[in-house]
Design a protein around this motif. Structure first.
Motif, mmCIF file in Angstrom:
data_model
loop_
_atom_site.group_PDB
_atom_site.id
_atom_site.type_symbol
_atom_site.label_atom_id
_atom_site.label_comp_id
_atom_site.label_asym_id
_atom_site.label_seq_id
_atom_site.Cartn_x
_atom_site.Cartn_y
_atom_site.Cartn_z
ATOM 1 N N LEU A 1 0.812 -1.210 0.000
ATOM 2 C CA LEU A 1 0.000 0.000 0.000
ATOM 3 C C LEU A 1 0.853 1.271 0.000
ATOM 4 C CD1 LEU A 1 -2.690 -1.129 2.603
ATOM 5 C CD2 LEU A 1 -3.089 -0.711 0.161
ATOM 6 N N GLY A 2 2.176 1.108 -0.061
ATOM 7 C CA GLY A 2 3.067 2.265 -0.103
ATOM 8 C C GLY A 2 3.446 2.810 1.255
ATOM 9 N N ILE A 3 3.277 2.003 2.310
ATOM 10 C CA ILE A 3 3.649 2.419 3.668
ATOM 11 C C ILE A 3 4.881 1.643 4.089
ATOM 12 C CG2 ILE A 3 2.900 2.542 6.075
ATOM 13 C CD1 ILE A 3 -0.007 2.503 5.013
ATOM 14 N N TYR A 4 5.947 2.359 4.426
ATOM 15 C CA TYR A 4 7.192 1.666 4.769
ATOM 16 C C TYR A 4 7.268 1.428 6.277
ATOM 17 C CZ TYR A 4 11.866 -0.074 4.395
ATOM 18 O OH TYR A 4 12.952 -0.900 4.431
ATOM 19 N N PRO A 5 7.470 0.159 6.706
ATOM 20 C CA PRO A 5 7.510 -0.161 8.130
ATOM 21 C C PRO A 5 8.922 -0.139 8.711
ATOM 22 C CG PRO A 5 7.181 -2.163 6.830
ATOM 23 C CD PRO A 5 7.403 -1.038 5.868
ATOM 24 N N VAL A 6 9.071 0.497 9.857
ATOM 25 C CA VAL A 6 10.337 0.553 10.589
ATOM 26 C C VAL A 6 10.079 0.072 12.016
ATOM 27 C CG1 VAL A 6 12.221 2.027 11.402
ATOM 28 C CG2 VAL A 6 11.140 2.484 9.182
ATOM 29 N N PHE A 7 10.929 -0.841 12.507
ATOM 30 C CA PHE A 7 10.743 -1.404 13.835
ATOM 31 C C PHE A 7 12.056 -1.494 14.591
ATOM 32 C CE2 PHE A 7 6.967 -2.932 11.716
ATOM 33 C CZ PHE A 7 6.007 -2.924 12.716
ATOM 34 N N ALA A 8 11.976 -1.346 15.913
ATOM 35 C CA ALA A 8 13.123 -1.607 16.767
ATOM 36 C C ALA A 8 13.421 -3.103 16.764
ATOM 37 C CB ALA A 8 12.826 -1.140 18.193
ATOM 38 N N VAL A 9 14.683 -3.461 17.013
ATOM 39 C CA VAL A 9 15.053 -4.877 17.070
ATOM 40 C C VAL A 9 15.123 -5.373 18.515
ATOM 41 C CG1 VAL A 9 16.263 -4.903 14.867
ATOM 42 C CG2 VAL A 9 17.513 -4.317 16.956
ATOM 43 N N ASN A 10 14.616 -4.571 19.446
ATOM 44 C CA ASN A 10 14.523 -4.949 20.863
ATOM 45 C C ASN A 10 15.861 -4.840 21.597
ATOM 46 O OD1 ASN A 10 11.849 -5.374 20.532
ATOM 47 N ND2 ASN A 10 11.905 -7.592 20.784
ATOM 48 N N ASN A 11 15.764 -4.974 22.904
ATOM 49 C CA ASN A 11 16.949 -4.874 23.776
ATOM 50 C C ASN A 11 17.230 -6.206 24.453
ATOM 51 O OD1 ASN A 11 17.251 -2.149 23.166
ATOM 52 N ND2 ASN A 11 15.995 -1.480 24.878
ATOM 53 N N ASP A 12 17.304 -7.267 23.644
ATOM 54 C CA ASP A 12 17.561 -8.605 24.170
ATOM 55 C C ASP A 12 18.973 -9.093 23.894
ATOM 56 O OD1 ASP A 12 14.946 -8.844 25.152
ATOM 57 O OD2 ASP A 12 14.203 -9.530 23.209
ATOM 58 N N GLY A 13 19.860 -8.201 23.415
ATOM 59 C CA GLY A 13 21.244 -8.567 23.109
ATOM 60 C C GLY A 13 22.043 -8.814 24.373
ATOM 61 N N PRO A 14 23.342 -9.109 24.231
ATOM 62 C CA PRO A 14 24.144 -8.978 23.009
ATOM 63 C C PRO A 14 24.343 -10.270 22.221
ATOM 64 C CG PRO A 14 25.619 -9.260 24.862
ATOM 65 C CD PRO A 14 24.206 -9.327 25.414
ATOM 66 N N ASN A 15 23.698 -11.369 22.592
ATOM 67 C CA ASN A 15 23.948 -12.640 21.908
ATOM 68 C C ASN A 15 23.425 -12.617 20.474
ATOM 69 O OD1 ASN A 15 25.136 -13.815 24.188
ATOM 70 N ND2 ASN A 15 23.169 -14.511 24.977
ATOM 71 N N PRO A 16 24.022 -13.419 19.586
ATOM 72 C CA PRO A 16 23.539 -13.494 18.199
ATOM 73 C C PRO A 16 22.104 -14.017 18.144
ATOM 74 C CG PRO A 16 25.712 -14.490 18.403
ATOM 75 C CD PRO A 16 25.228 -14.241 19.804
ATOM 76 N N GLY A 17 21.381 -13.599 17.116
ATOM 77 C CA GLY A 17 20.032 -14.091 16.900
ATOM 78 C C GLY A 17 19.015 -13.574 17.892
ATOM 79 N N THR A 18 19.257 -12.388 18.451
ATOM 80 C CA THR A 18 18.341 -11.839 19.461
ATOM 81 C C THR A 18 17.468 -10.705 18.930
ATOM 82 O OG1 THR A 18 20.171 -10.460 20.269
ATOM 83 C CG2 THR A 18 19.729 -12.513 21.458
ATOM 84 N N ALA A 19 17.629 -10.351 17.654
ATOM 85 C CA ALA A 19 16.758 -9.326 17.067
ATOM 86 C C ALA A 19 15.344 -9.882 16.996
ATOM 87 C CB ALA A 19 17.242 -8.935 15.679
ATOM 88 N N GLY A 20 14.395 -9.176 17.624
ATOM 89 C CA GLY A 20 13.026 -9.673 17.709
ATOM 90 C C GLY A 20 12.183 -9.328 16.499
ATOM 91 N N THR A 21 10.966 -9.811 16.514
ATOM 92 C CA THR A 21 10.014 -9.531 15.446
ATOM 93 C C THR A 21 9.091 -8.377 15.861
ATOM 94 O OG1 THR A 21 8.541 -11.219 16.400
ATOM 95 C CG2 THR A 21 9.973 -11.892 14.589
ATOM 96 N N PRO A 22 8.617 -7.577 14.907
ATOM 97 C CA PRO A 22 8.831 -7.633 13.459
ATOM 98 C C PRO A 22 10.162 -7.019 12.992
ATOM 99 C CG PRO A 22 6.715 -6.599 13.996
ATOM 100 C CD PRO A 22 7.534 -6.621 15.253
ATOM 101 N N GLY A 23 10.993 -6.537 13.920
ATOM 102 C CA GLY A 23 12.217 -5.845 13.530
ATOM 103 C C GLY A 23 13.169 -6.679 12.712
ATOM 104 N N ASN A 24 13.125 -8.019 12.839
ATOM 105 C CA ASN A 24 14.037 -8.858 12.061
ATOM 106 C C ASN A 24 13.437 -9.331 10.744
ATOM 107 O OD1 ASN A 24 12.339 -11.019 12.619
ATOM 108 N ND2 ASN A 24 13.749 -12.089 13.972
ATOM 109 N N PHE A 25 12.196 -8.887 10.436
ATOM 110 C CA PHE A 25 11.602 -9.250 9.146
ATOM 111 C C PHE A 25 12.447 -8.678 8.011
ATOM 112 C CE2 PHE A 25 6.832 -9.439 10.615
ATOM 113 C CZ PHE A 25 7.118 -10.570 11.367
ATOM 114 N N PRO A 26 12.640 -9.418 6.921
ATOM 115 C CA PRO A 26 13.397 -8.881 5.783
ATOM 116 C C PRO A 26 12.636 -7.817 5.002
ATOM 117 C CG PRO A 26 12.518 -11.051 5.257
ATOM 118 C CD PRO A 26 12.234 -10.817 6.710
ATOM 119 N N ILE A 27 11.360 -7.608 5.319
ATOM 120 C CA ILE A 27 10.546 -6.633 4.581
ATOM 121 C C ILE A 27 10.397 -5.324 5.343
ATOM 122 C CG2 ILE A 27 9.255 -8.334 3.245
ATOM 123 C CD1 ILE A 27 7.025 -8.140 5.346
#
Length: 349
Positions: free
Chosen positions: A289-315
């Motif tokens: 629809l032409g709306i660009y989504p931006v999200f925080a990746v959360n504060n669950d670091g520093p370990n790898p693979g801790t970026a949460g959803t929807p922030g880790n979505f490739p879209i």
């Protein structure tokens, strides 16, 4: 005959919807008369990919609404058979789904249907606490703006003018000195308390909107805290005064934004569930629809693979945090994203 019947039963089970594990854990100890609100995701997904470039947004919105109405017609008729045992029924079209409140046996009967993808409880997302602000003094401009070269962009004429940004948060104090005159009249939705005009009973939403567009860049206002001071904004309240947001509220705000004249919606929240697809279709349809989504990746670091959803979505664009020396903030969520569909599908990159 017994073999054929067994094969048929196995096929029906394979095609049935699923109960999300966190919902299953809640349902297990429930008594027969206990009730619970759930969210149902239909198996069929709407798609705007078949529309040619330049198709009016109104046409796409009508398609999403018609698709959901037609696809949900049979299941809603099924629910009507339970009469007043079904409470709080509400449908969505930003994704193909609905919510209702009922007893365990009804919830399980809905999940067992072939037209259901999955059923989940109306869980809560909690906002991360705000970073402490500096004492009131000159902020011309904040160090974060300097680090990303925002003033240089302003000097080159790129300050967000002509762009409308949104956020889904605790609301916005539109009369804040750094935001005066930036709110687009009518650009307000309150999924929590249904109030008619903007407010912020927590402060988090005003804080994040200030980071987006607070101040006036190269103008006379001293406290320049926003990346795009030339932008205007709309806002949707999805989180209460305590910083908690029900998933139903968040889906309501996704859907409201879909019908607005907004270019980008920034969200300083997310789930620690790194593989949740709860908001996948909402974000896909926003993009179409032409709306660009931006999200925080959360504060669950520093370990790898801790970026949460929807922030880790490739879209979407996922945003982390740094210290003033440009080192990554210790608790900021990190990649990589999950190596599974739809994250690893190049079509979504």
């Amino acid at each position: 005959m017994k073999i054929l019947l067994s094969i048929l039963v196995l096929a029906l089970i394979a095609n049935a919807g699923t109960i999300h594990p966190q919902l299953a854990a809640i349902l297990k100890p429930m008594k027969p008369a206990d009730e619970l609100q759930v969210i149902v995701h239909m198996k069929n997904h709407s798609s705007l990919d078949h529309f040619p470039k330049g198709t009016p947004k109104e046409v796409k919105l009508l398609y999403l609404q018609d698709f959901a109405e037609n696809d949900q017609r049979e299941i809603l008729a099924f629910l009507q058979g339970f009469g007043n045992q079904i409470k709080g029924l509400n449908t969505w079209w930003i994704f193909n789904g609905f919510t209702f409140t009922a007893t365990k046996d009804i919830i399980e009967s809905v999940a067992a249907r072939e037209d259901i993808d999955y059923v989940v409880d109306n869980f809560i997302i909690k906002l991360e606490p705000q970073m402490s602000n500096k004492p009131a003094q000159s902020r011309a401009p904040e160090w974060g703006l300097i680090m990303i070269s925002a003033p240089q962009c302003w000097n080159d004429g790129y300050d967000g003018s002509g762009i409308i940004v949104g956020n889904m948060d605790t609301g916005v104090e539109e009369s804040h000195p750094a935001l005066i005159g930036k709110w687009v009249p009518g650009g307000w939705f309150d999924a929590v308390n249904s109030q008619p005009t903007p407010y912020d009973d927590n402060g988090h939403g005003t804080h994040t909107m200030g980071t987006i567009c607070g101040g006036d860049g190269n103008g006379p206002f001293v406290d320049d805290i926003g990346v795009a001071p030339g932008a205007n904004f709309i806002c949707a309240k999805a989180f209460d005064s305590g910083g908690s947001g029900q998933v139903t509220w968040i889906h309501d705000c996704f859907q409201w934004n879909a019908g607005q004249n907004v270019n980008v919606v920034c969200n300083s929240w997310g789930s620690s569930d790194v593989t949740s697809l709860e908001y996948w279709d909402d974000c896909v349809n926003w993009r179409s629809l032409g709306i660009y989504p931006v999200f925080a990746v959360n504060n669950d670091g520093p370990n790898p693979g801790t970026a949460g959803t929807p922030g880790n979505f490739p879209i979407v664009t996922g945003v982390g945090a740094t210290y003033q020396n440009d080192d990554i903030l210790g608790i900021s969520g990190r990649g990589p994203a999950p190596n599974q569909d739809p994250w690893n599908d190049p079509a979504n990159w």
